[in-house]
Scaffold this active site. Sequence first.
Site, mmCIF file in Angstrom:
data_model
loop_
_atom_site.group_PDB
_atom_site.id
_atom_site.type_symbol
_atom_site.label_atom_id
_atom_site.label_comp_id
_atom_site.label_asym_id
_atom_site.label_seq_id
_atom_site.Cartn_x
_atom_site.Cartn_y
_atom_site.Cartn_z
ATOM 1 N N SER A 23 -27.359 -13.123 -92.963
ATOM 2 C CA SER A 23 -26.478 -14.173 -92.594
ATOM 3 C C SER A 23 -25.928 -14.793 -94.111
ATOM 4 O O SER A 23 -24.889 -15.390 -94.190
ATOM 5 C CB SER A 23 -26.996 -15.384 -91.945
ATOM 6 O OG SER A 23 -27.562 -16.274 -92.583
ATOM 7 N N LYS A 32 -28.674 -21.722 -95.401
ATOM 8 C CA LYS A 32 -27.294 -21.988 -95.210
ATOM 9 C C LYS A 32 -26.650 -22.942 -96.134
ATOM 10 O O LYS A 32 -27.083 -23.654 -97.022
ATOM 11 C CB LYS A 32 -26.950 -22.536 -93.739
ATOM 12 C CG LYS A 32 -27.706 -21.918 -92.716
ATOM 13 C CD LYS A 32 -26.944 -20.555 -92.268
ATOM 14 C CE LYS A 32 -27.611 -20.149 -90.891
ATOM 15 N NZ LYS A 32 -27.218 -18.423 -91.011
#
Length: 145
Positions: free
Chosen positions: A65, A102
């Site tokens: 990701s 993230k």
Amino acid sequence: MRDGIFLPHSSPLTLALPHPLALTRAGLSGFPSPAQDYEGRTLDLNERFVKRPSATFFMTVTGDSMTGLGIDDTDLLVVDRSIDARAGHILVASVEGELIVKRYEMLGRRPYLCSGNAQYPPIPLSNLDCQVWGVVRAVIHEYAV
């Protein structure tokens, strides 16, 4: 996506490694001295990457990701718990009990955790149980050789 395995880290050991002075030149102007590579400089990776040992841990990333932001599967992150998270920082956070990596962003006036891969939508932080574990200070990527 599962973005990491927490690896606890005790106080860092000092390990000075050879670190020759590498200079870049704009043009060719002769050959540098062969002895220049052996000037006796050293580099301790803990000194370079660990600014606050008591607040630092290492984490190995799993998943894809964050590939668009230069963090690949199996990369090692240096995470500092003492840095206050700001928009644009890459964070390690526990969201609804899942540990993730993230980038913290403000989209409009709302906080989100965003991936570096378009396959993963931004995670709105409104009404979620989110605890920031730390800010990523460095990424160590090892090439297969």
